[in-house]
Design a protein around this motif. Structure first.
Motif, PDB file in Angstrom:
ATOM      1  N   GLU A  13       0.917  -1.054  -0.011  1.00  0.00           N
ATOM      2  CA  GLU A  13       0.042   0.107   0.034  1.00  0.00           C
ATOM      3  C   GLU A  13       0.889   1.452  -0.108  1.00  0.00           C
ATOM      4  OE1 GLU A  13      -3.374   0.478  -0.192  1.00  0.00           O
ATOM      5  OE2 GLU A  13      -3.536  -1.639  -0.669  1.00  0.00           O
ATOM      6  N   GLU A  14       1.954   1.091   0.705  1.00  0.00           N
ATOM      7  CA  GLU A  14       3.075   2.484   0.827  1.00  0.00           C
ATOM      8  C   GLU A  14       3.497   2.816  -0.574  1.00  0.00           C
ATOM      9  OE1 GLU A  14       6.446   0.775   2.363  1.00  0.00           O
ATOM     10  OE2 GLU A  14       7.651   2.449   1.461  1.00  0.00           O
ATOM     11  N   GLN A  20       0.622   8.301  -5.244  1.00  0.00           N
ATOM     12  CA  GLN A  20      -0.235   9.100  -5.343  1.00  0.00           C
ATOM     13  C   GLN A  20       0.246  10.443  -4.850  1.00  0.00           C
ATOM     14  OE1 GLN A  20      -3.298   7.592  -2.634  1.00  0.00           O
ATOM     15  NE2 GLN A  20      -3.966   6.210  -4.284  1.00  0.00           N
ATOM     16  N   GLN A  21       1.311  10.601  -3.901  1.00  0.00           N
ATOM     17  CA  GLN A  21       1.862  11.720  -3.097  1.00  0.00           C
ATOM     18  C   GLN A  21       2.827  12.554  -4.253  1.00  0.00           C
ATOM     19  OE1 GLN A  21       1.248  13.170  -0.397  1.00  0.00           O
ATOM     20  NE2 GLN A  21      -0.503  11.438  -0.582  1.00  0.00           N
ATOM     21  N   SER A  22       3.576  11.591  -5.109  1.00  0.00           N
ATOM     22  CA  SER A  22       4.618  12.364  -5.998  1.00  0.00           C
ATOM     23  C   SER A  22       4.240  12.303  -7.272  1.00  0.00           C
ATOM     24  CB  SER A  22       5.731  11.780  -5.664  1.00  0.00           C
ATOM     25  OG  SER A  22       6.667  12.032  -6.881  1.00  0.00           O
ATOM     26  N   GLU A  23       3.727  13.334  -7.909  1.00  0.00           N
ATOM     27  CA  GLU A  23       3.477  13.368  -9.318  1.00  0.00           C
ATOM     28  C   GLU A  23       4.738  13.002 -10.223  1.00  0.00           C
ATOM     29  OE1 GLU A  23       1.801  16.577 -12.422  1.00  0.00           O
ATOM     30  OE2 GLU A  23       1.367  16.987 -10.049  1.00  0.00           O
ATOM     31  N   GLU A  24       5.917  13.503  -9.749  1.00  0.00           N
ATOM     32  CA  GLU A  24       7.221  13.132 -10.513  1.00  0.00           C
ATOM     33  C   GLU A  24       7.613  11.583 -10.581  1.00  0.00           C
ATOM     34  OE1 GLU A  24      11.804  14.882 -10.443  1.00  0.00           O
ATOM     35  OE2 GLU A  24      10.609  15.028  -8.768  1.00  0.00           O
ATOM     36  N   LEU A  25       7.365  11.146  -9.172  1.00  0.00           N
ATOM     37  CA  LEU A  25       7.746   9.653  -9.247  1.00  0.00           C
ATOM     38  C   LEU A  25       6.473   8.682 -10.113  1.00  0.00           C
ATOM     39  CD1 LEU A  25       9.194   7.298  -7.827  1.00  0.00           C
ATOM     40  CD2 LEU A  25       7.620   7.205  -6.122  1.00  0.00           C
ATOM     41  N   HIS A  26       5.139   9.199 -10.177  1.00  0.00           N
ATOM     42  CA  HIS A  26       4.262   8.461 -10.791  1.00  0.00           C
ATOM     43  C   HIS A  26       4.456   8.717 -12.391  1.00  0.00           C
ATOM     44  CE1 HIS A  26       0.643   9.390 -13.144  1.00  0.00           C
ATOM     45  NE2 HIS A  26      -0.187   8.408 -12.339  1.00  0.00           N
ATOM     46  N   PHE A 280       0.706   0.141 -11.735  1.00  0.00           N
ATOM     47  CA  PHE A 280       2.136  -0.335 -11.050  1.00  0.00           C
ATOM     48  C   PHE A 280       2.072  -1.741 -10.826  1.00  0.00           C
ATOM     49  CE2 PHE A 280       4.800  -0.514  -7.163  1.00  0.00           C
ATOM     50  CZ  PHE A 280       6.133  -0.191  -7.791  1.00  0.00           C
ATOM     51  N   LEU A 281       1.053  -2.149 -10.319  1.00  0.00           N
ATOM     52  CA  LEU A 281       1.162  -3.654 -10.008  1.00  0.00           C
ATOM     53  C   LEU A 281       1.439  -4.431 -11.397  1.00  0.00           C
ATOM     54  CD1 LEU A 281      -0.452  -5.770  -7.982  1.00  0.00           C
ATOM     55  CD2 LEU A 281      -2.402  -5.290  -9.265  1.00  0.00           C
ATOM     56  N   TYR A 282       0.775  -4.062 -12.306  1.00  0.00           N
ATOM     57  CA  TYR A 282       1.061  -4.821 -13.682  1.00  0.00           C
ATOM     58  C   TYR A 282       2.465  -4.801 -14.247  1.00  0.00           C
ATOM     59  CZ  TYR A 282      -0.361  -6.635 -18.321  1.00  0.00           C
ATOM     60  OH  TYR A 282      -0.225  -7.461 -19.404  1.00  0.00           O
ATOM     61  N   LEU A 283       3.036  -3.698 -14.136  1.00  0.00           N
ATOM     62  CA  LEU A 283       4.444  -3.311 -14.246  1.00  0.00           C
ATOM     63  C   LEU A 283       5.092  -4.540 -13.655  1.00  0.00           C
ATOM     64  CD1 LEU A 283       6.793  -1.803 -15.750  1.00  0.00           C
ATOM     65  CD2 LEU A 283       6.792  -0.137 -13.868  1.00  0.00           C
TER      66      LEU A 283
END
Ligand code: FDA
Length: 304
Positions: A13-14, A20-26, A280-283
Motif C-alpha cells: 500500500e505504501e 499518489q503523493q509524488s507526481e514526479e515519481l508517478h 504499477f501492479l501490472y508493471l
C-alpha cells in the motif's frame, strides 16, 4: 528472489501512497509501464484496441485490479467492466474482456463474485463479447473454478485460464472440457510452493503441449497464451495452430514482432491489453516474470 521481491513490492500500500503523493515519481514509473499498459483510462485502452483490431488482431481488454476487499469497490469494478463490455463490443464482434474474479468480488464473498459474473455474462451476450477469467494464486484456484463452473453451465461466452505449472491442472482440464467455454493455457505467473507447481523447464513445456493436445483433439476452443518461441514452433509443427479452435494470445508490449509473424502466417492472434490506475501492479508482474525487463524499464524511463 528478484521476482519474489517485485511481486510483493507491487502489493505494498505504501507504494500506492507514494505514487499518489509524488507526481514526479508517478510520471517516471508510468514511462516504464507504458510499454505494457495502454494508460490509466478506459479510453486509452480502447484507442490502442481499435488500432490493433484494424491491423487484424483480436483483442482481450482488462481493467487492471485484484483482491478488492470492500463491497462498494467490487461494485465499482463491476460497473467499469459493464461499460468496457459495451465499448469493446462496439469495436467489433468477437472481442474479449478479461479480469480477475478477485477484482469483482471473490476477495469479498463468493456470491458477490458469482452474481457480478452472471450480470457481466448477460451483458457480454448482448454485445457479442467473450469473458475470460484469469487464474490467480493457487490458494484461490478451487474458488475460481467453482464460480466458473456454475456460471459456465448457464453462459457459453465465459472462458477460464489454466496454469500449466500447477500439478492439478490436467485433472481440472478433464472436468472443464465438459463445459463449452474457451480455455486459455498459460505457464503460470505466480510463485507457488514446490509441491503444487513445477519450475520453468522442458518438463513444463511438455505438460503445456499435452494440455493443448487434449483441447485440440476434443475440438475445444483454446487460447495458447505464451511468448515461448520454441513452444509455439512445436505447436505449429504438431498442427495445433492450424486448428480453427486455436488462437495465439500474447501480452501487449511483449515480443509484438513474434505475434505479427504468426498473424502474417494466417493464424488467429489476440493481444491482451490492459489499462487502469493499478498499472504499477501490472508493471511489477511483467518485470518479475522476466527480470531482464528491468533494463528495458530503465531505458524507457530515460528515453521514452
Ligand atoms: P516463459 O516465461 O518461459 O518465457 C518464454 C520467453 O518469452 C522468454 O524467454 C522471453 O523471451 C519471453 N518472455 C516471457 N515473459 C516476458 C516478459 N514479461 N517480457 C519480455 N519477454 C518475455 N498467468 C497467470 O498465472 N494467470 C493468468 O490468468 C494469466 N493470464 C495470461 C494471459 C495471457 C494472454 C498471457 C500471454 C499470459 C498470461 N499469464 C497469466 C502469464 C503467464 O502465466 C506467464 O507468466 C507469461 O506468459 C510468461 O510465460 P511464457 O509462457 O511467455 O514463457
Amino acid at each position: 528472489q528478484v521476482s519474489h521481491a517485485l511481486k510483493s513490492l507491487a502489493r505494498k500500500e505504501e507504494w500506492k501512497h507514494r505514487l499518489q503523493q509524488s507526481e514526479e515519481l508517478h510520471d517516471i514509473l508510468l514511462k516504464a509501464a507504458n510499454r505494457y499498459v495502454a494508460g490509466e483510462k478506459r479510453s486509452d485502452g480502447l484507442a490502442i484496441a481499435r488500432k490493433l483490431q484494424a491491423k487484424g488482431y483480436g483483442i482481450s481488454l482488462e481493467n487492471i485490479g485484484e483482491n478488492t476487499k470492500l463491497l462498494a469497490q467490487c461494485r465499482e469494478a463491476k460497473m467499469e467492466f459493464d461499460q468496457l463490455i459495451e465499448d469493446v463490443g462496439a469495436i467489433a464482434p468477437g472481442q474479449t474482456v478479461s479480469f480477475d474474479l478477485s477484482h469483482i468480488g471473490l476477495s469479498y464473498q463468493f456470491d458477490t463474485a458469482y452474481g457480478h459474473l452472471i450480470e457481466l455474462a448477460e451483458k457480454a451476450n448482448e454485445h457479442e463479447v467473450t469473458l475470460m477469467i484469469s487464474m490467480e494464486e493457487s490458494t484461490k484456484t478451487d474458488q475460481i473454478l467453482a464460480v466458473y463452473r456454475q456460471a459456465a453451465e448457464l453462459y457459453s461466452n465465459i472462458g477460464i485460464t489454466l496454469q500449466a505449472h500447477l500439478f492439478r491442472t490436467p485433472d481440472d482440464l478433464r472436468k472443464l472440457v465438459q463445459l463449452p467455454g474457451k480455455i486459455r493455457i498459460v505457464k503460470g505467473a505466480y510463485q507457488e510452493p514446490s509441491h503444487l507447481a513445477m519450475e520453468r523447464s522442458d518438463y513444463l513445456n511438455n505438460r503445456y503441449l499435452e494440455l493443448v493436445d487434449h483441447l485440440v483433439s476434443t475440438n475445444h476452443p483454446v487460447s495458447v497464451a505464451t511468448h515461448d518461441q520454441k513452444l509455439l514452433e512445436e505447436m505449429e509443427r504438431r498442427q495445433f495452430l492450424q486448428s480453427t479452435d486455436v488462437e495465439i494470445e500474447m501480452l501487449y508490449g511483449i515480443q509484438p514482432s513474434q505475434l505479427k509473424l504468426f498473424k502474417e502466417k494466417g493464424y488467429q492472434t489476440r493481444v491482451y491489453l490492459t489499462y487502469g490506475h493499478e498499472w504499477f501492479l501490472y508493471l511489477c508482474h511483467r518485470l518479475a516474470e522476466y527480470p531482464e525487463n528491468i533494463y528495458t524499464a530503465l531505458i524507457d524511463i530515460i528515453n521514452p
